[in-house]
Design a protein around this motif. Structure first.
Motif, PDB file in Angstrom:
ATOM      1  N   ARG A  26       0.740  -1.192  -0.058  1.00  0.00           N
ATOM      2  CA  ARG A  26      -0.038  -0.051  -0.077  1.00  0.00           C
ATOM      3  C   ARG A  26       0.861   1.219  -0.034  1.00  0.00           C
ATOM      4  O   ARG A  26       0.415   2.496   0.159  1.00  0.00           O
ATOM      5  N   ASN A  35      -4.966   2.291  -1.394  1.00  0.00           N
ATOM      6  CA  ASN A  35      -5.765   1.677  -0.297  1.00  0.00           C
ATOM      7  C   ASN A  35      -7.059   1.082  -0.876  1.00  0.00           C
ATOM      8  O   ASN A  35      -7.819   0.664  -0.316  1.00  0.00           O
ATOM      9  N   THR A  89     -19.838   1.635  11.667  1.00  0.00           N
ATOM     10  CA  THR A  89     -18.620   2.214  11.306  1.00  0.00           C
ATOM     11  C   THR A  89     -18.683   1.890   9.473  1.00  0.00           C
ATOM     12  O   THR A  89     -19.211   1.189   9.114  1.00  0.00           O
ATOM     13  N   GLU A  91     -16.221   3.589   7.384  1.00  0.00           N
ATOM     14  CA  GLU A  91     -15.047   3.158   6.855  1.00  0.00           C
ATOM     15  C   GLU A  91     -14.019   2.390   7.714  1.00  0.00           C
ATOM     16  O   GLU A  91     -13.996   3.021   8.988  1.00  0.00           O
ATOM     17  N   MET A  92     -13.633   1.278   7.466  1.00  0.00           N
ATOM     18  CA  MET A  92     -12.651   0.598   8.603  1.00  0.00           C
ATOM     19  C   MET A  92     -11.177   0.935   8.352  1.00  0.00           C
ATOM     20  O   MET A  92     -10.744   0.940   7.350  1.00  0.00           O
ATOM     21  N   LYS A  93     -10.844   1.449   9.571  1.00  0.00           N
ATOM     22  CA  LYS A  93      -9.619   1.702   9.511  1.00  0.00           C
ATOM     23  C   LYS A  93      -8.585   0.683  10.329  1.00  0.00           C
ATOM     24  O   LYS A  93      -9.211  -0.037  11.188  1.00  0.00           O
ATOM     25  N   THR A  94      -7.382   0.258   9.849  1.00  0.00           N
ATOM     26  CA  THR A  94      -6.821  -0.897  10.280  1.00  0.00           C
ATOM     27  C   THR A  94      -5.316  -0.587  10.661  1.00  0.00           C
ATOM     28  O   THR A  94      -4.790   0.613  10.575  1.00  0.00           O
ATOM     29  N   ILE A  95      -4.983  -1.513  11.438  1.00  0.00           N
ATOM     30  CA  ILE A  95      -3.539  -1.447  11.776  1.00  0.00           C
ATOM     31  C   ILE A  95      -2.800  -2.878  11.894  1.00  0.00           C
ATOM     32  O   ILE A  95      -3.246  -3.733  12.022  1.00  0.00           O
ATOM     33  N   PRO A 102      -8.639  -4.350  12.931  1.00  0.00           N
ATOM     34  CA  PRO A 102      -9.312  -2.877  12.799  1.00  0.00           C
ATOM     35  C   PRO A 102      -8.892  -2.257  13.940  1.00  0.00           C
ATOM     36  O   PRO A 102      -8.605  -2.709  15.058  1.00  0.00           O
ATOM     37  N   VAL A 103      -8.639  -0.930  14.140  1.00  0.00           N
ATOM     38  CA  VAL A 103      -8.421   0.049  14.791  1.00  0.00           C
ATOM     39  C   VAL A 103      -9.778   0.259  15.705  1.00  0.00           C
ATOM     40  O   VAL A 103      -9.640   0.213  16.943  1.00  0.00           O
TER      41      VAL A 103
END
Length: 114
Positions: A26, A35, A89, A91-95, A102-103
């Motif tokens: 990414r 992304n 949610t 838009e899923m944000k990730t780590i 998922p954050v």
């Protein structure tokens, strides 16, 4: 096995070196729309010049893949047989840790009970 280096980086014997595949796949310096889900980007003729590390092929194939799929299917089948999930949610944000997580993922069960 011994002290080593690559480019501007060096490390001592015994150092664990890890590649963050999620970030490499990414990186906007290498990929357009980094992304976005665009599997066709990996069919480009210049794929050998970009950081691309397929997971699940060759000698390093995940030994737990089939168990994980079976476990996921059983859980989802039992869960959705009794419950419905409504996601809040958008838009899923990730780590990226050892696995991608998922954050924050918010939702609620709107039918059924545990």
């Amino acid at each position: 096995l011994e002290d080593d280096s690559f480019g501007d980086f060096s490390w001592e014997k015994g150092t664990i070196v890890e590649f963050l595949l999620y970030d490499m796949h990414r990186n906007p310096a290498d990929w357009e729309q980094p992304n976005s889900f665009l599997p066709e980007r990996f069919k480009d003729s210049d794929i050998k010049t970009k950081p691309y590390f397929p997971f699940g092929n060759g000698a390093r194939h995940c030994i737990g893949e089939h168990f994980a799929y079976m476990e996921m299917i059983l859980f989802l089948r039992l869960f959705y047989k009794k419950h419905q999930l409504e996601l809040e949610t958008k838009e899923m944000k990730t780590i990226a840790l050892i696995t991608l997580r998922p954050v924050e993922l918010r939702g609620k069960i709107v039918a059924g009970s545990f």
